[in-house]
Scaffold this motif. Structure first.
Motif, PDB file in Angstrom:
ATOM      1  N   THR A 208       0.816  -1.218   0.000  1.00 54.94           N
ATOM      2  CA  THR A 208       0.000   0.000   0.000  1.00 54.94           C
ATOM      3  C   THR A 208       0.848   1.265   0.000  1.00 54.94           C
ATOM      4  O   THR A 208       0.361   2.338  -0.347  1.00 54.94           O
ATOM      5  CB  THR A 208      -0.939   0.040   1.226  1.00 54.94           C
ATOM      6  OG1 THR A 208      -0.164   0.097   2.434  1.00 54.94           O
ATOM      7  CG2 THR A 208      -1.853  -1.182   1.257  1.00 54.94           C
TER       8      THR A 208
ATOM      9  N   ASP B 210       3.334   4.243  -1.005  1.00 56.81           N
ATOM     10  CA  ASP B 210       3.891   4.924  -2.165  1.00 56.81           C
ATOM     11  C   ASP B 210       5.403   4.679  -2.144  1.00 56.81           C
ATOM     12  O   ASP B 210       6.040   4.880  -1.094  1.00 56.81           O
ATOM     13  CB  ASP B 210       3.592   6.424  -2.073  1.00 56.81           C
ATOM     14  CG  ASP B 210       4.030   7.196  -3.303  1.00 56.81           C
ATOM     15  OD1 ASP B 210       5.173   6.988  -3.776  1.00 56.81           O
ATOM     16  OD2 ASP B 210       3.244   8.042  -3.782  1.00 56.81           O
TER      17      ASP B 210
ATOM     18  N   THR C 150      -9.616   1.876   0.499  1.00 54.62           N
ATOM     19  CA  THR C 150      -8.236   1.546   0.827  1.00 54.62           C
ATOM     20  C   THR C 150      -7.455   1.056  -0.385  1.00 54.62           C
ATOM     21  O   THR C 150      -8.029   0.525  -1.344  1.00 54.62           O
ATOM     22  CB  THR C 150      -8.206   0.458   1.917  1.00 54.62           C
ATOM     23  OG1 THR C 150      -6.856   0.082   2.173  1.00 54.62           O
ATOM     24  CG2 THR C 150      -8.981  -0.776   1.479  1.00 54.62           C
ATOM     25  N   LYS C 151      -6.138   1.226  -0.347  1.00 49.35           N
ATOM     26  CA  LYS C 151      -5.257   0.655  -1.363  1.00 49.35           C
ATOM     27  C   LYS C 151      -4.926  -0.807  -1.062  1.00 49.35           C
ATOM     28  O   LYS C 151      -4.318  -1.494  -1.890  1.00 49.35           O
ATOM     29  CB  LYS C 151      -3.954   1.455  -1.436  1.00 49.35           C
ATOM     30  CG  LYS C 151      -4.110   2.881  -1.947  1.00 49.35           C
ATOM     31  CD  LYS C 151      -2.746   3.554  -2.070  1.00 49.35           C
ATOM     32  CE  LYS C 151      -2.856   4.951  -2.666  1.00 49.35           C
ATOM     33  NZ  LYS C 151      -1.517   5.581  -2.842  1.00 49.35           N
TER      34      LYS C 151
ATOM     35  N   GLN D 190      -4.962  -4.625  -0.839  1.00 44.34           N
ATOM     36  CA  GLN D 190      -5.582  -5.703  -1.597  1.00 44.34           C
ATOM     37  C   GLN D 190      -5.902  -6.845  -0.635  1.00 44.34           C
ATOM     38  O   GLN D 190      -5.130  -7.783  -0.463  1.00 44.34           O
ATOM     39  CB  GLN D 190      -4.668  -6.208  -2.715  1.00 44.34           C
ATOM     40  CG  GLN D 190      -5.343  -7.247  -3.610  1.00 44.34           C
ATOM     41  CD  GLN D 190      -4.382  -7.858  -4.634  1.00 44.34           C
ATOM     42  OE1 GLN D 190      -3.193  -7.583  -4.620  1.00 44.34           O
ATOM     43  NE2 GLN D 190      -4.922  -8.699  -5.501  1.00 44.34           N
TER      44      GLN D 190
ATOM     45  N   ARG E  66      -8.752   5.155   2.570  1.00 42.02           N
ATOM     46  CA  ARG E  66      -7.460   5.799   2.323  1.00 42.02           C
ATOM     47  C   ARG E  66      -6.924   6.429   3.609  1.00 42.02           C
ATOM     48  O   ARG E  66      -5.716   6.431   3.853  1.00 42.02           O
ATOM     49  CB  ARG E  66      -7.609   6.840   1.213  1.00 42.02           C
ATOM     50  CG  ARG E  66      -6.422   7.765   1.037  1.00 42.02           C
ATOM     51  CD  ARG E  66      -5.113   7.026   0.698  1.00 42.02           C
ATOM     52  NE  ARG E  66      -3.980   7.941   0.822  1.00 42.02           N
ATOM     53  CZ  ARG E  66      -3.574   8.791  -0.121  1.00 42.02           C
ATOM     54  NH1 ARG E  66      -4.212   8.837  -1.287  1.00 42.02           N
ATOM     55  NH2 ARG E  66      -2.540   9.577   0.080  1.00 42.02           N
TER      56      ARG E  66
ATOM     57  N   ASP F 200      -5.375   3.780   5.570  1.00 46.32           N
ATOM     58  CA  ASP F 200      -4.024   3.529   5.052  1.00 46.32           C
ATOM     59  C   ASP F 200      -3.025   4.518   5.644  1.00 46.32           C
ATOM     60  O   ASP F 200      -1.912   4.140   6.022  1.00 46.32           O
ATOM     61  CB  ASP F 200      -4.003   3.663   3.522  1.00 46.32           C
ATOM     62  CG  ASP F 200      -4.819   2.578   2.818  1.00 46.32           C
ATOM     63  OD1 ASP F 200      -5.129   1.555   3.448  1.00 46.32           O
ATOM     64  OD2 ASP F 200      -5.128   2.783   1.623  1.00 46.32           O
TER      65      ASP F 200
END
Length: 530
Positions: A319, A321, A447-448, A450, A472, A475
């Motif tokens: 998640t 970056d 949310t990012k 998975q 998000r 996260d």
């Protein structure tokens, strides 16, 4: 700092003498007894209440329970061991039972904190403890009620319905409802806070001043909907506003400063649990997360345990970056090097040795290879460290206050205000200002993460695919607070803990949002049951 810890440690030893001397007729083998020991001042008396908090950390207690039951960390077995009768995998699978030692350890540590606080409160109220100049007896009683509330908050959060004991009476207690415990905590805190010191100095480091108590109260309000069914976003935001307006704390310009070995000077830390590798041990995440070969990385005086166990869940790692500096500042990954710059090698025989390279992917959450999984890199491990680290644990820090306020605003409809606060926290972890900036619309997105069940490194069953409200933002909390014991509570508040699958974990029922009372406790008190 060392003087404070030595006082706390001495008082803890005296407190243990008290607790073990139950039979008044038994022969005493020490010159120090409850009758013969006299406190020179109240600071010695209150020391044991804070010293007890060090017992919450470790791989089989409160700290790792919060992380390894969540979607962030896992402690799988590997070729070096770590099965231990399944006690760790049950945390990940949410199949723990009342005989899991982690539950008993957490229960015992928290109720020791309550018992010690009750005893010191009574000693202060009876006037048997001398009060130093510059502080009143009422102020010290208020401080001890806040420390007791801290323990009851964690009891309420982890066990739900539980005994509520406010004296040193030996009468066996019954259970009190979770909502009533929560209301008791709020009442004690709101009554105590006006009496507490507003100072942020060495005397109050590792102790509850007004701002530490407000951070605790804000956390209780933040999770009120979970504890009582009634949300208290406005109340939480007000406590955060008071801390911010005090001007006593600010974000450290360097994210890692709050987690270094000498971190007591960080302007970000509001309340810390102090540790010292010589006289106040109990914090050793490198021992259960690092590979044994990493002894050479920083010339450790003790070898980490086998191949280590605590490691990041790959779905969580994904998640981040890639430009978020918190990724590398939190997780140990890739090739590992010794203190002299040479590559760390692993293998039983010279001809079989190979470089130690931590990889992200895990086949599942039950059994992994020795180099699989990113490890702990958040807390600095100084060169030449002993088994125990000297890093103080930043239990409440200013970034959390900003993000608690942001969450309250987001949930109350002020997404743009929340975005400004989140951006403020993110800015120090991105070299690119545009990457640091986040919008209210983004925070409201899914949310990012998975979510899904993993087999042979692949998500084979997504399970519940319902969007996570404000996912998000959830996260964001994970990226900022990984390895700080927040994740279980955040997972529950955002509806993830008992609904989503990750790694080898599948949902097992809403009753898993709290832990059952340990069987050993039920056996000793017929008034309790699960």
């Amino acid at each position: 700092m060392k003087k404070i810890i030595k006082t706390i440690t001495l008082t803890a030893l005296v407190g243990l003498t008290f607790s073990c001397n139950n039979n008044l007729d038994e022969e005493v083998f020490s010159d120090v007894t409850q009758k013969t020991y006299e406190y020179k001042n109240a600071y010695q008396a209150i020391g044991i209440v804070y010293a007890n908090m060090r017992g919450l950390f470790g791989h089989t207690n409160y700290y790792m329970i919060q992380e390894t039951t969540s979607d962030e960390l896992v402690m799988p077995a590997n070729a070096s061991g770590w099965d231990d009768g399944g006690i760790f995998k049950r945390m990940h699978l949410h199949t723990w039972n009342s005989e899991n030692p982690q539950l008993a350890n957490m229960w015992d540590a928290l109720y020791r904190g309550v018992t010690n606080a009750n005893r010191v409160i009574e000693q202060l109220e009876k006037g048997v403890v001398p009060v130093p100049t510059g502080v009143t007896r009422e102020q010290l009683v208020a401080e001890m009620k806040v420390a007791r509330a801290f323990n009851y908050w964690l009891i309420c959060d982890n066990f739900g319905n539980a005994p509520l004991v406010t004296s040193t009476s030996t009468v066996l207690p019954s259970k009190t409802s979770r909502a009533d415990i929560c209301n008791f905590i709020i009442n004690d805190l709101t009554t105590a806070i006006p009496l507490l010191s507003e100072e942020n100095n060495k005397l109050y480091y590792g102790r509850f001043n007004k701002w530490g108590a407000k951070a605790l109260l804000a956390n209780v309000y933040l999770n009120s909907a979970v504890y009582t069914g009634q949300a208290k976003w406005a109340e939480c935001e007000k406590e955060c506003d008071d801390i911010i307006a005090s001007g006593k704390y600010k974000l450290d310009t360097d994210y890692r400063k709050a987690f270094t070995t000498v971190n007591e000077n960080s302007p970000e830390i509001i309340f810390a649990v102090p540790f010292d590798e010589n006289v106040a041990g109990g914090f050793f995440p490198e021992m259960f997360s690092w590979h044994g070969a990493l002894k050479d990385k920083v010339l450790l005086q003790a070898s980490p345990w086998g191949a280590g166990s605590a490691k990041g869940v790959p779905q969580f790692i994904d998640t981040y970056d890639p430009d978020d500096q918190r990724l590398a500042n939190t997780w140990l990954m890739g090739p590992q090097f010794a203190a002299n710059g040479t590559t760390v090698l692993v293998g039983s025989y010279d001809q079989d040795k190979k470089p130690l390279i931590f990889t992200k992917a895990l086949p599942d959450g039950l059994f992994t290879g020795e180099a699989e999984g990113y490890r702990m890199n958040k807390f600095d491990v100084r060169t030449g460290s002993r088994y125990d680290l000297g890093n103080d644990f930043p239990y409440f820090r200013y970034a959390q206050v900003l993000l608690m306020k942001a969450e309250c605003q987001l949930r109350s409809g002020n997404a743009s205000g929340a975005a400004l606060l989140v951006t403020q926290v993110r800015t120090r972890s991105f070299s690119n200002a545009s990457k640091a900036t986040v919008t209210g619309a983004e925070l409201s997105q899914n949310t990012k993460y998975q979510y899904g069940f993993v087999e042979n490194y692949v998500v084979t069953n997504p399970g519940n695919t319902q969007p996570v409200q404000f996912g998000r933002f959830h996260d964001e909390l994970g990226w900022e607070f990984a390895w700080e014991g927040h994740r279980r509570r955040d997972n529950i508040r955002f509806g993830v803990f008992t609904s989503k699958s990750w790694l080898s974990h599948k949902p097992t029922g809403d009753d898993r949002s709290t832990f059952m009372i340990p069987q050993s406790v039920i056996n000793s008190n017929p008034k309790l049951s699960n």
